[in-house]
Scaffold this motif. Structure first.
Motif, PDB file in Angstrom:
ATOM      1  N   ASN A   1       7.436  -1.066   4.259  1.00  7.87           N
ATOM      2  CA  ASN A   1       8.744  -0.559   3.851  1.00  7.87           C
ATOM      3  C   ASN A   1       8.638   0.761   3.088  1.00  7.87           C
ATOM      4  N   GLY A   2       7.707   1.609   3.509  1.00  9.08           N
ATOM      5  CA  GLY A   2       7.533   2.925   2.911  1.00  9.08           C
ATOM      6  C   GLY A   2       6.786   2.937   1.592  1.00  9.08           C
ATOM      7  N   LYS A   3       6.341   1.788   1.104  1.00 12.50           N
ATOM      8  CA  LYS A   3       5.581   1.696  -0.150  1.00 12.50           C
ATOM      9  C   LYS A   3       4.121   1.412   0.173  1.00 12.50           C
ATOM     10  N   ILE A   4       3.215   1.879  -0.711  1.00  5.93           N
ATOM     11  CA  ILE A   4       1.779   1.793  -0.455  1.00  5.93           C
ATOM     12  C   ILE A   4       1.105   0.949  -1.531  1.00  5.93           C
ATOM     13  N   GLY A   5       0.089   0.187  -1.118  1.00 10.68           N
ATOM     14  CA  GLY A   5      -0.743  -0.605  -2.019  1.00 10.68           C
ATOM     15  C   GLY A   5      -2.156  -0.622  -1.480  1.00 10.68           C
ATOM     16  N   VAL A   6      -2.995  -1.482  -2.043  1.00 14.96           N
ATOM     17  CA  VAL A   6      -4.382  -1.622  -1.605  1.00 14.96           C
ATOM     18  C   VAL A   6      -4.673  -3.094  -1.360  1.00 14.96           C
ATOM     19  N   ALA A   7      -5.295  -3.372  -0.211  1.00 18.56           N
ATOM     20  CA  ALA A   7      -5.710  -4.738   0.149  1.00 18.56           C
ATOM     21  C   ALA A   7      -7.211  -4.747   0.380  1.00 18.56           C
ATOM     22  N   ASP A   8      -7.833  -5.908   0.159  1.00 14.28           N
ATOM     23  CA  ASP A   8      -9.264  -6.021   0.458  1.00 14.28           C
ATOM     24  C   ASP A   8      -9.446  -6.440   1.912  1.00 14.28           C
ATOM     25  N   SER A   9     -10.690  -6.625   2.291  1.00 11.72           N
ATOM     26  CA  SER A   9     -11.013  -6.904   3.692  1.00 11.72           C
ATOM     27  C   SER A   9     -10.543  -8.286   4.150  1.00 11.72           C
TER      28      SER A   9
ATOM     29  N   ILE B   1      -0.943   6.676  -3.140  1.00 12.91           N
ATOM     30  CA  ILE B   1      -2.195   6.195  -3.732  1.00 12.91           C
ATOM     31  C   ILE B   1      -3.282   7.160  -3.301  1.00 12.91           C
ATOM     32  N   TRP B   2      -3.991   7.715  -4.274  1.00 10.14           N
ATOM     33  CA  TRP B   2      -5.036   8.692  -3.986  1.00 10.14           C
ATOM     34  C   TRP B   2      -6.363   8.005  -3.713  1.00 10.14           C
ATOM     35  N   ASP B   3      -7.343   8.809  -3.275  1.00  8.11           N
ATOM     36  CA  ASP B   3      -8.706   8.300  -3.076  1.00  8.11           C
ATOM     37  C   ASP B   3      -9.282   7.863  -4.417  1.00  8.11           C
ATOM     38  N   MET B   4     -10.275   7.024  -4.323  1.00 11.05           N
ATOM     39  CA  MET B   4     -10.948   6.499  -5.498  1.00 11.05           C
ATOM     40  C   MET B   4     -11.796   7.592  -6.146  1.00 11.05           C
ATOM     41  N   ASP B   5     -11.888   7.576  -7.480  1.00 16.24           N
ATOM     42  CA  ASP B   5     -12.775   8.520  -8.159  1.00 16.24           C
ATOM     43  C   ASP B   5     -14.166   7.896  -8.308  1.00 16.24           C
TER      44      ASP B   5
ATOM     45  N   TRP C   1      -4.945   2.432   6.148  1.00 19.64           N
ATOM     46  CA  TRP C   1      -5.981   3.452   6.035  1.00 19.64           C
ATOM     47  C   TRP C   1      -7.164   2.840   5.313  1.00 19.64           C
ATOM     48  N   GLN C   2      -8.372   3.148   5.761  1.00 18.47           N
ATOM     49  CA  GLN C   2      -9.559   2.639   5.071  1.00 18.47           C
ATOM     50  C   GLN C   2      -9.798   3.461   3.817  1.00 18.47           C
ATOM     51  N   LEU C   3     -10.001   2.780   2.703  1.00 20.23           N
ATOM     52  CA  LEU C   3     -10.277   3.417   1.416  1.00 20.23           C
ATOM     53  C   LEU C   3     -11.773   3.360   1.129  1.00 20.23           C
ATOM     54  N   THR C   4     -12.372   2.179   1.281  1.00 21.54           N
ATOM     55  CA  THR C   4     -13.817   1.961   1.166  1.00 21.54           C
ATOM     56  C   THR C   4     -14.198   1.054   2.339  1.00 21.54           C
ATOM     57  N   PRO C   5     -15.482   0.741   2.494  1.00 21.63           N
ATOM     58  CA  PRO C   5     -15.839  -0.163   3.596  1.00 21.63           C
ATOM     59  C   PRO C   5     -15.142  -1.520   3.546  1.00 21.63           C
TER      60      PRO C   5
END
Length: 163
Positions: free
Chosen positions: A58-66, A79-83, A46-50
């Motif tokens: 495996n059912g776990k979530i993290g954040v990757a860069d481009s 993991i929620w949206d950024m504030d 899912w896109q979080l930012t550009p």
């Protein structure tokens, strides 16, 4: 002579236009990820930012860069949206924590709830007790109070054991 120039242009310019598609940039010069390159590694993206993406493995979530580099480890349940401060709330085994977009832990995932930052402070609750953190991740008021009112003039009224 024109024919030679055109042929040289075709061999030099066209291949560079077809070069590595994963290095495209948007109007704000953010690197655009070639999603297809990550689809083999992750179940969902899912896109979080550009230039950052939530990724699931495996059912776990993290954040990757481009570029595909991991910013926040792929170990969270949510993991929620950024504030507005570029912080990202995470859920790990029923407890909340907070990371910033550079991947630094601000608040360890040990809390039942974390409220949004107001004036550089975030209210937290742990085991039914309330406290406050600074944006830098420092404890301002430890989680030992039943109630804490909003800060006024740098102070907050607290209630501990009915007093």
């Amino acid at each position: 002579m024109k024919a030679i120039y055109i042929l040289i242009s075709l061999f030099v310019l066209i291949p560079s236009a077809w070069a590595d598609q994963s290095t495209k940039r948007d109007n704000d010069n953010h690197l655009i990820l070639n999603i297809d390159s990550l689809r083999n590694q992750y179940e969902r993206i899912w896109q979080l930012t550009p230039s950052t993406y939530r990724v699931m493995k495996n059912g776990k979530i993290g954040v990757a860069d481009s570029t595909g580099a991991i910013i926040i480890p792929v170990e969270f349940n949510q993991i929620w949206d950024m504030d507005n401060n570029l912080n990202i709330k995470v859920l790990y085994n029923g407890k909340m924590g907070l990371y910033n977009l550079s991947g630094r832990i601000i608040i360890n995932p040990d809390y039942d709830n974390i409220w949004p930052f107001m004036n550089g402070k975030a209210k937290v609750i742990k085991n039914g007790k309330i406290g406050y953190f600074s944006q830098e991740g420092k404890i301002i008021i430890p989680c030992e109070y039943q109630q804490i009112w909003d800060f006024e003039n740098g102070r907050a009224k607290v209630l501990k054991e009915g007093l």
